[in-house]
Motif scaffolding. Structure first.
Motif: not given
Length: 304
Positions: A201-226
């Motif tokens: 999942a790539g929607n950072e503002s709803a990342a935790l919700g995506s994980l709870a729905l069953g996403a395996d992990g995250l890809i995030s642009g902000l996380s390249t810096a933070i």
């Protein structure tokens, strides 16, 4: 290793973690990759505990670079990671033959996977999109392939029906990277994808919700810096510490506000201010000279 075994191994490696959409170091005022800085950025991210690296995507400005520069970036990233973290190389392009050439080049680098965004601007039918993705898969049949779903920028999206179709037709389909802002559609995509495949999942503002729905992990642009809050949130979620994970999601949402309207320029400014000299964005995008990292660090300090 058979492609199905590669996908299974990759699912285990990426599960319950974040794979940053890596910024691309550039020489100032150019579209030329500063390959000398790539190892420093890769080291920075791996040292922070990320699970993988997504190279040359939206945050990586991949679509703004010429094919030879994309290839140089891919080579530098794979070499810098050196087996320490799985590397996912973005090969999507406006023209199918360009994507096919990038996929063939990537095959020789032996990345963990390739990723392909849809062509942009002109609307395409599911049949046309299927032909595009199949051509890429045929060019790299032994490399796991992720589809990249970001219709808010690309115009074309990957719906549940197309995802189901391609999962049945393409043995190398590793899964989907979806950056949709509509969590209800993300839920439908999760439900449509066979459970032996991978949804990132790539929607950072709803990342935790995506994980709870069953996403395996995250890809995030902000996380390249933070990367710190994303690593902490995914770890807390995996350990069942939901209150802590919620607190880190709130921190992430505050950090997103620090960027203001300069997404890539802001991300690169933070990296510069953290000592990773990635340079500014490509000349057509706005750079930032605002002190963004001190503001972000204050938020992180309160959250931590």
């Amino acid at each position: 290793m058979a492609v199905a075994e590669q996908i299974a191994a990759l699912k285990s490696q990426l599960r319950d973690g974040v794979s940053p959409a890596m910024a691309t170091p550039l020489l100032a005022g150019t579209h030329t990759v500063n390959t000398a800085v790539v190892p420093q950025l890769v080291d920075f991210l791996i040292d922070k505990g990320v699970k993988g690296l997504f190279v040359g995507g939206t945050t990586g400005e991949g679509t703004q670079l010429d094919p030879d520069q994309r290839q140089a970036l891919h080579e530098a990233a794979v070499a810098a990671a050196a087996g320490r973290a799985p590397v996912l190389l973005h090969v999507g392009a406006q023209r199918t033959e360009a994507a096919v050439e990038l996929a063939r080049h990537a095959t020789g680098l032996r990345p963990a996977a390739i990723v392909a965004m849809t062509p942009t601007f002109y609307g395409m039918s599911d049949t046309a999109l299927a032909c595009y993705f199949q051509a890429i898969a045929d060019a790299a049949p032994d490399v796991p392939l992720f589809l990249y779903d970001i219709p808010q920028f690309a115009v074309n999206g990957i719906g549940p029906a197309l995802l189901t179709r391609l999962a049945g037709d393409m043995p190398s389909l590793a899964g989907l990277k979806s950056s949709r802002v509509d969590v209800q559609i993300v839920r439908q995509l999760i439900d449509a994808l066979p459970r032996d495949r991978i949804l990132l999942a790539g929607n950072e503002s709803a990342a935790l919700g995506s994980l709870a729905l069953g996403a395996d992990g995250l890809i995030s642009g902000l996380s390249t810096a933070i990367p710190e809050p994303f690593v902490a949130m995914t770890r807390a979620f995996a350990e069942g510490n939901i209150d802590e994970a919620r607190a880190w999601q709130r921190c992430i949402n505050r950090l997103l506000g620090v960027l203001g309207g300069l997404r890539i320029g802001g991300i690169k400014a933070i990296l510069q201010q953290r000592g990773v000299p990635v340079g500014p964005p490509v000349p057509t995008l706005d750079a930032s000279d605002e002190p963004l990292w001190p503001r972000a660090a204050e938020i992180l300090g309160v959250a931590g």
